[in-house]
Design an enzyme around this catalytic site. Structure first.
Site, mmCIF file in Angstrom:
data_model
loop_
_atom_site.group_PDB
_atom_site.id
_atom_site.type_symbol
_atom_site.label_atom_id
_atom_site.label_comp_id
_atom_site.label_asym_id
_atom_site.label_seq_id
_atom_site.Cartn_x
_atom_site.Cartn_y
_atom_site.Cartn_z
ATOM 1 N N PHE A 183 0.809 -1.218 0.000
ATOM 2 C CA PHE A 183 0.000 0.000 0.000
ATOM 3 C C PHE A 183 0.840 1.264 0.000
ATOM 4 C CE2 PHE A 183 -2.920 -3.090 1.948
ATOM 5 C CZ PHE A 183 -3.950 -2.985 1.032
ATOM 6 N N GLY A 184 2.126 1.104 0.125
ATOM 7 C CA GLY A 184 2.962 2.274 0.322
ATOM 8 C C GLY A 184 4.009 2.476 -0.750
ATOM 9 N N LYS A 196 7.221 7.654 3.645
ATOM 10 C CA LYS A 196 6.383 6.530 3.202
ATOM 11 C C LYS A 196 4.968 7.060 2.995
ATOM 12 C CE LYS A 196 4.872 1.892 4.654
ATOM 13 N NZ LYS A 196 5.235 0.753 5.517
ATOM 14 N N ASP A 228 6.281 -9.020 10.764
ATOM 15 C CA ASP A 228 6.572 -9.004 9.326
ATOM 16 C C ASP A 228 8.082 -8.958 9.097
ATOM 17 O OD1 ASP A 228 5.721 -9.173 6.713
ATOM 18 O OD2 ASP A 228 5.223 -7.048 6.500
HETATM 19 P P1 ADP Z 1 5.347 -1.791 2.892
HETATM 20 O O1 ADP Z 1 4.664 -1.689 4.221
HETATM 21 O O2 ADP Z 1 4.462 -1.369 1.778
HETATM 22 O O3 ADP Z 1 6.011 -3.129 2.696
HETATM 23 P P2 ADP Z 1 7.929 -0.689 3.640
HETATM 24 O O4 ADP Z 1 7.882 0.222 4.815
HETATM 25 O O5 ADP Z 1 8.408 -2.068 3.894
HETATM 26 O O6 ADP Z 1 6.512 -0.671 2.907
HETATM 27 O O7 ADP Z 1 8.837 -0.015 2.497
HETATM 28 C C1 ADP Z 1 8.932 -0.611 1.213
HETATM 29 C C2 ADP Z 1 10.384 -0.603 0.737
HETATM 30 O O8 ADP Z 1 10.876 0.753 0.658
HETATM 31 C C3 ADP Z 1 11.384 -1.323 1.667
HETATM 32 O O9 ADP Z 1 11.431 -2.713 1.381
HETATM 33 C C4 ADP Z 1 12.693 -0.609 1.329
HETATM 34 O O10 ADP Z 1 13.274 -1.128 0.146
HETATM 35 C C5 ADP Z 1 12.239 0.824 1.053
HETATM 36 N N1 ADP Z 1 12.330 1.645 2.290
HETATM 37 C C6 ADP Z 1 11.382 1.735 3.252
HETATM 38 N N2 ADP Z 1 11.743 2.557 4.244
HETATM 39 C C7 ADP Z 1 12.976 3.018 3.932
HETATM 40 C C8 ADP Z 1 13.919 3.905 4.592
HETATM 41 N N3 ADP Z 1 13.634 4.459 5.772
HETATM 42 N N4 ADP Z 1 15.109 4.136 3.979
HETATM 43 C C9 ADP Z 1 15.392 3.547 2.795
HETATM 44 N N5 ADP Z 1 14.561 2.708 2.131
HETATM 45 C C10 ADP Z 1 13.362 2.428 2.675
HETATM 46 MG MG MG Z 2 7.574 -3.934 3.850
HETATM 47 MG MG MG Z 3 4.123 -3.106 5.624
#
Ligand code: ADP
Ligand code: MG
Ligand code: MG
Length: 286
Positions: free
Chosen positions: A18-19, A36, A128
């Site tokens: 979703f993000g 995000k 997760d």
């Molecule tokens: P979702 O909940 O949709 O899985 P995430 O929070 O896991 O979203 O973020 C998706 C992807 O974005 C991660 O797998 C990573 O590759 C990248 N990402 C997320 N947060 C960060 C961050 N703080 N710094 C760098 N990359 C990030």
């Molecule tokens: Mg994730």
């Molecule tokens: Mg997630």
């Protein structure tokens, strides 16, 4: 300043269900941060989870957890501003290297376990844990990357939510007690021990660059069928070690103690930290 005027967007870093996560610069300070974005029309559907993500993530401060900064609304999005992990996620890191040697895997695993131990002491289970949700601070010659756990989208806090088998994480990473169902109401389980299981999947994947509960002989292309087969193997605790690379008996012993189907007999986080494989190289790092 409204949240979205405070930051200048630079590039996309990644995306999940979703993000979308974007690299941005805070205009005032020039500091790089990660934003995000979750679409508000989706947030309406997943309100409970987004609320938990924001509340649980913002309650945590630890060297191995991405620092939560703030959360704000724009016309279309709910955004979470957090520390930027310049090394990217460990899925990319491990895939690029085709697997890590035991010493390097231990370096990362230790940090993950310290982060998890802290979360659990704060009453939060991540639920997760996987390579995609484990980030690295930066990749630079002579610098050992530091783990930064992220994504509390499936997390729960024991003080206000009950873990329920209706909410399942990623197939392949998720513990057998979550797959047993329990009817339309689901049933409770100990989410801390489920995190332990997923940390074992992560360790296995770091070492072998394959998932423990994937069937190497399963050629099915249909992801639904593959998932059903993974679930069956997880519930039976059926995994095997690839022929190469060879890992030490101590390392296999730890994995075997994690992949115990009955959560009551599974090793705990303290057990992991007392295990000989975990304690090797100590206190060289951490
Ligand atoms: P979702 O909940 O949709 O899985 P995430 O929070 O896991 O979203 O973020 C998706 C992807 O974005 C991660 O797998 C990573 O590759 C990248 N990402 C997320 N947060 C960060 C961050 N703080 N710094 C760098 N990359 C990030
Ligand atoms: Mg994730
Ligand atoms: Mg997630």
């Amino acid at each position: 300043l409204a949240g979205d005027e405070k930051y200048e967007m630079i590039k996309q870093l990644g995306r999940g269900a979703f993000g979308t996560v974007v690299l941005a610069k805070e205009k005032d300070t020039g500091q790089l941060i990660a934003l995000k974005f979750m679409e508000r029309r989706h947030v309406a559907v997943t309100k409970k989870y987004v609320r938990r993500e924001v509340i649980n993530h913002s309650s945590l401060t630890h060297p191995h957890i991405v620092k939560f900064r703030e959360c704000f609304l724009t016309d279309k999005y709910l955004a979470i501003a957090m520390e930027y992990a310049a090394g990217g996620d460990m899925f990319k890191y491990v895939s690029n290297k085709g697997g890590l040697d035991e010493k390097e895997a231990r370096w990362f695993f230790k940090q993950l376990i310290l982060a998890l131990d802290y979360c659990h002491k704060m009453g939060v289970s991540n639920r997760d844990i996987k390579l995609e949700n484990t980030l690295l601070d930066r990749l630079a010659p002579g610098h050992k990357p530091v783990v930064k756990l992220c994504d509390f989208g499936l997390s729960i806090n024991e003080s206000n939510s009950q873990a329920n088998t209706m909410e399942v994480g990623t197939p392949g990473y998720c513990a057998p007690e979550l797959l047993e169902g329990g009817g339309s109401q689901g049933r409770g389980y100990d989410s801390k021990l489920a995190d332990v299981w997923s940390s074992g999947v992560m360790l296995f994947t770091m070492l072998f660059c394959t998932y423990p509960f994937d069937d190497p002989k399963d050629n099915s292309k249909d992801p639904k069928i593959v998932n059903v087969n993974i679930r069956k193997r997880v519930m039976k605790g059926q995994y095997s070690y690839p022929r190469s690379p060879k890992v030490t008996a101590e390392c296999r012993d730890l994995l075997d103690k994690i992949f115990v189907v009955n959560p009551k007999e599974r090793i705990t986080l303290s057990g992991i930290q007392a295990h000989p494989w975990f304690k090797k190289d100590f206190p060289e790092n951490l």
